[in-house]
Design a protein around this motif. Structure first.
Motif, PDB file in Angstrom:
ATOM      1  N   ALA A 231     -14.062   8.848 -67.296  1.00 21.34           N
ATOM      2  CA  ALA A 231     -14.819   7.657 -67.688  1.00 21.34           C
ATOM      3  C   ALA A 231     -16.170   8.034 -68.282  1.00 21.34           C
ATOM      4  O   ALA A 231     -16.593   7.484 -69.311  1.00 21.34           O
ATOM      5  N   GLN A 234     -15.885   9.525 -71.662  1.00 22.45           N
ATOM      6  CA  GLN A 234     -15.571   8.507 -72.660  1.00 22.45           C
ATOM      7  C   GLN A 234     -16.850   7.871 -73.212  1.00 22.45           C
ATOM      8  O   GLN A 234     -17.012   7.735 -74.429  1.00 22.45           O
ATOM      9  N   ALA A 314     -17.966   5.751 -62.259  1.00 23.08           N
ATOM     10  CA  ALA A 314     -16.993   5.061 -63.109  1.00 23.08           C
ATOM     11  C   ALA A 314     -17.472   3.644 -63.433  1.00 23.08           C
ATOM     12  O   ALA A 314     -17.315   3.164 -64.566  1.00 23.08           O
ATOM     13  N   ALA A 317     -20.167   3.889 -66.006  1.00 27.49           N
ATOM     14  CA  ALA A 317     -19.571   4.163 -67.316  1.00 27.49           C
ATOM     15  C   ALA A 317     -18.975   2.898 -67.925  1.00 27.49           C
ATOM     16  O   ALA A 317     -19.132   2.634 -69.128  1.00 27.49           O
ATOM     17  N   TYR A 318     -18.310   2.120 -67.096  1.00 26.49           N
ATOM     18  CA  TYR A 318     -17.725   0.866 -67.571  1.00 26.49           C
ATOM     19  C   TYR A 318     -18.804  -0.060 -68.123  1.00 26.49           C
ATOM     20  O   TYR A 318     -18.658  -0.647 -69.205  1.00 26.49           O
ATOM     21  N   ALA A 325     -15.270  -2.457 -73.393  1.00 27.08           N
ATOM     22  CA  ALA A 325     -14.562  -2.122 -72.160  1.00 27.08           C
ATOM     23  C   ALA A 325     -13.656  -3.238 -71.668  1.00 27.08           C
ATOM     24  O   ALA A 325     -12.747  -2.993 -70.870  1.00 27.08           O
ATOM     25  N   MET A 332     -11.275   2.241 -70.325  1.00 25.46           N
ATOM     26  CA  MET A 332     -12.300   2.003 -69.314  1.00 25.46           C
ATOM     27  C   MET A 332     -11.802   1.053 -68.230  1.00 25.46           C
ATOM     28  O   MET A 332     -12.226   1.159 -67.074  1.00 25.46           O
ATOM     29  N   TYR A 335      -9.839   3.242 -65.819  1.00 19.53           N
ATOM     30  CA  TYR A 335     -10.739   4.112 -65.060  1.00 19.53           C
ATOM     31  C   TYR A 335     -11.431   3.335 -63.941  1.00 19.53           C
ATOM     32  O   TYR A 335     -11.521   3.802 -62.803  1.00 19.53           O
ATOM     33  N   LEU A 336     -11.948   2.157 -64.274  1.00 18.66           N
ATOM     34  CA  LEU A 336     -12.661   1.366 -63.271  1.00 18.66           C
ATOM     35  C   LEU A 336     -11.717   0.939 -62.148  1.00 18.66           C
ATOM     36  O   LEU A 336     -12.048   1.057 -60.960  1.00 18.66           O
TER      37      LEU A 336
END
Length: 370
Positions: A231, A234, A314, A317-318, A325, A332, A335-336
């Motif tokens: 994540a 990314q 994570a 990142a989101y 996202a 994403m 990942y979350l």
């Protein structure tokens, strides 16, 4: 190993959408995991296994999890044969008669009472969260027969034909793990095919002197690490993309750069502690000494911190990914969702900090902690 692992990563990347759709990792992919040595990584050397030092195995799971969390979660149970090392040696000889590449999955809870019968136990009930059960060669369920002084459940080992898989896995994240329910109706399991989880191993090799329950937490925590790494990578990669509104690109915004820097430091710090204590405990057991209660607790603490911090990274990142996202095609989302599941596991919840704090301060932790 490297060539085989590269092939595994390619297969996982090509089929991760399928895992999420069918809600399990299919058997032909499990076969690829076996070719890479993941399921002999905790099988005893005396039975043809190629047991890996924990840190080496954990790094393999971390890499797979960077590609897909569900695949990493299922592959992580290549470590679970350390539990089966508590079976009688004669039973293990039968278990590994066709080779050491044995995939074991278990649904241990809620522990169900079993009826003692001549030579074994009559087992009935339903158990939850049997990750990887649809690709397993043997399955375990938690039974209660008498009292283990440490309060640990006994596990009955069954063949897949004796177990019904009830497809109940309908969840927000880790959808591809196939963590369905197991149902058993009156199957008699011989005494010699049962063991106490975390019980004394009958195999005397270094891996089976490594703390079993803390290791089980580690192999799950490292999945969150891999997902968080993917994540964060990314959003670092996307930092140079223009915004929809025509504003400055993300990499030109101080707030974005600060958030990325903090997240990078946090993830690497948690990872460093995690592998540092892993290597320390491994050196202890290699020397012939048992791991101390303090070391076992630090393994649990490092795992809990890694799971919690990975989810936070994570999530950061989101949020940094912005409006992109929310699209169904964005990685994403996965990942979350996947990272959010890891710290929900009973081995990795925030309450574990209480046990670690107790050990650090020299008072008794809650029952079952170590």
């Amino acid at each position: 190993m490297t060539h085989s692992l590269d092939n595994v990563l390619d297969v996982v990347a090509a089929r991760r959408a399928e895992f999420e759709s069918v809600r399990h990792v299919p058997r032909d992919v499990i076969a690829e995991f076996k070719k890479a040595g993941l399921y002999r990584a905790s099988a005893p050397r005396r039975f043809g296994g190629e047991p890996l030092p924990p840190a080496e195995f954990l790094r393999l799971i971390e890499r797979i999890s960077q590609v897909d969390g569900s695949a990493g979660w299922v592959a992580s149970f290549g470590s679970s044969l350390i539990y089966l090392a508590a079976l009688p040696l004669e039973t293990q000889e039968r278990l590994y008669a066709d080779g050491p590449d044995v995939a074991f999955a278990g649904g241990l809870f809620p522990v169900q009472p079993a009826e003692p019968v001549d030579g074994g136990y009559r087992v009935s009930g339903r158990w939850k969260f049997a990750s990887g059960c649809k690709g397993a060669d043997v399955l375990g369920v938690g039974i209660k027969v008498g009292e283990d002084r440490a309060g640990r459940p006994r596990t009955a080992v069954l063949r897949p034909e004796d177990v019904e898989i009830v497809e109940s896995w309908d969840v927000i994240g880790m959808r591809g793990t196939g963590s369905h329910d197991l149902a058993v109706d009156g199957v008699v399991v011989p005494e010699e095919w049962t063991f106490v989880r975390g019980g004394e191993p009958t195999v005397d090799e270094p891996l089976y002197r490594y703390p079993a329950v803390p290791y089980a937490a580690q192999v799950l925590a490292v999945v969150g690490l891999g997902v968080a790494r993917a994540a964060l990578d990314q959003v670092i990669t996307e930092g140079g993309r223009a915004s929809y509104t025509g504003g400055p690109v993300a990499a030109d915004r101080a707030a974005y750069r600060i958030a990325v820097g903090r997240a990078e430091a946090r993830l690497r710090s948690a990872r460093a502690f995690f592998y540092e204590i892993t290597e320390e405990v491994w050196e202890t057991v290699l020397s012939g000494d048992p791991a101390t209660a303090h070391q076992a607790s630090l393994l649990r603490l490092a795992s809990t911190a890694l799971a919690q911090d990975s989810f936070d990274v994570a999530r950061t990142a989101y949020q940094l990914a912005g409006i992109r996202a929310i699209a169904d095609g964005s990685p994403m989302q996965r990942y979350l969702r996947d990272a959010s599941v890891v710290p929900q596991h009973a081995f990795l919840q925030e309450g574990l900090y209480d046990g670690a704090g107790a050990v650090l301060m020299g008072v008794d932790p809650f029952p079952g902690y170590i």
